[in-house]
Structures are given as C-alpha cells and as structure tokens.
Design an enzyme around this catalytic site. Structure first.
Site, mmCIF file in Angstrom:
data_model
loop_
_atom_site.group_PDB
_atom_site.id
_atom_site.type_symbol
_atom_site.label_atom_id
_atom_site.label_comp_id
_atom_site.label_asym_id
_atom_site.label_seq_id
_atom_site.Cartn_x
_atom_site.Cartn_y
_atom_site.Cartn_z
ATOM 1 N N GLU A 229 79.986 22.804 66.064
ATOM 2 C CA GLU A 229 81.444 22.728 66.020
ATOM 3 C C GLU A 229 81.972 22.935 64.594
ATOM 4 O OE1 GLU A 229 84.991 19.699 67.492
ATOM 5 O OE2 GLU A 229 82.898 19.184 67.828
ATOM 6 N N ARG B 212 66.327 14.138 72.711
ATOM 7 C CA ARG B 212 66.257 13.496 74.021
ATOM 8 C C ARG B 212 65.499 14.309 75.069
ATOM 9 N NH1 ARG B 212 72.098 11.001 73.395
ATOM 10 N NH2 ARG B 212 71.486 9.106 72.303
#
Length: 182
Positions: A107, A70
C-alpha cells in the site's frame, strides 16, 4: 467428505475467527485467527477442509508452498496430510544460501519475497497457502517466484478472503480456494 460434515467443520472454523473493528487503524476490521489456532478441533477442521478440497480438485501435488508467516501455520499440516513436502516463501533476508527474489507493491511502498534457489524444481506442481487474501500482492509475488523457478502453480488456498479488496482478480488466471469470505 459429505456436505453435512463439511458444513459443520466450516461453521466451527467461522466461529473461531474473531473480528476487531478499527485495527490496525480506523475503518479496518481485522480478522483474528488466533482463537482458531488455539482450538485443536477448529485447527483440524481447517486442515480437513483444505485436504478434502485438494484431494477432490488436484490429481497430483508435489509441494505445498507457505507464505511468510501465517502460511507456515497451515502449510506444513496440510503437506503432512497429503504426504508431500513443504517450502517457505519468506520476506527478503530471512533465508540462508542462494535465493531467488521478486519485488512487489504494498500500500505504501514495496517489499521483496524470496525462496531458496533449490527449494522448487522446474515442472513441480505446487499449491500456495496463506491465512488471508486481501489485495493479493503477496500471493501474486509468490506465484511470480514459482514461475521464475518454472514450477506449475496449481492454485492458491487461503483461510479468509476479503472479497471487497478483489485480490482474486490480481491472481487470475490462478484458482483461489478460500474457506471463509467477508
């Protein structure tokens, strides 16, 4: 840009960010920028606000560096406004030719980001751009890539900052400018 104009542009941006509770999993509020991209005035407002910030705060910028994927939406528009080039930081394996890579933590594992070896020259002054700052892992990796290339990272620009995840702390001493904070 005067304060009133800045505030109205910021309100336009905020009004075009949609919240999706419990996506992609329960307890997460996903901030969707698709309505912002779809509206020409809102997208222009984002670039106007970034351009204003850069022109006020940075005397010289050589390149805008956008993060996969993005950052690729906002970076070229800003680079064009500033009259500078745009460089891609991609996920591993997406760029042709010789590349430089760094590994960073996610994560649940690790990922690699890379840049073409000749994309940034030593000493060039760069600004990194992405849509979102969460934990800061991806932007931190991009900063590491720039250091490997001996570029000078002036700062990081993001549309949205998720403050509770404290990604800005991971990026210190880099300056981070975010349009919207949640």
């Amino acid at each position: 840009m005067e304060a009133g104009v800045r505030d109205s542009k910021l309100q336009l941006v905020v009004s075009h960010i949609r919240a999706f509770p419990d996506f992609p999993k329960k307890g997460i509020v996903f901030r969707d920028i698709c309505p912002l991209l779809k509206d020409a005035a809102a997208l222009s407002a984002v670039i106007d606000l970034f351009e204003d910030h850069v022109r006020i705060n940075y005397q010289q910028v050589d390149l805008i560096v956008g993060l996969d994927a993005r950052g690729f939406l906002f970076g070229p528009l800003l680079a064009q406004r500033l009259g500078v080039g745009f460089v891609l930081v991609r996920k591993k394996g997406k760029l042709p030719g010789a590349t430089v890579a760094v590994t960073y933590d996610l994560e649940y594992g690790t990922a690699e980001a890379e840049i073409q070896e000749d994309a940034v020259a030593p000493g060039q002054k760069v600004l990194l751009i992405d849509d979102l700052l969460a934990t800061g892992g991806t932007l931190y990796a991009a900063c590491q890539l720039m250091r490997k290339q001996q570029a000078e990272v002036l700062g990081c620009l993001v549309v949205i900052e998720l403050k509770e995840l404290q990604g800005v702390d991971k990026l210190k001493p880099q300056r981070v400018f975010s349009l919207v904070q949640y």
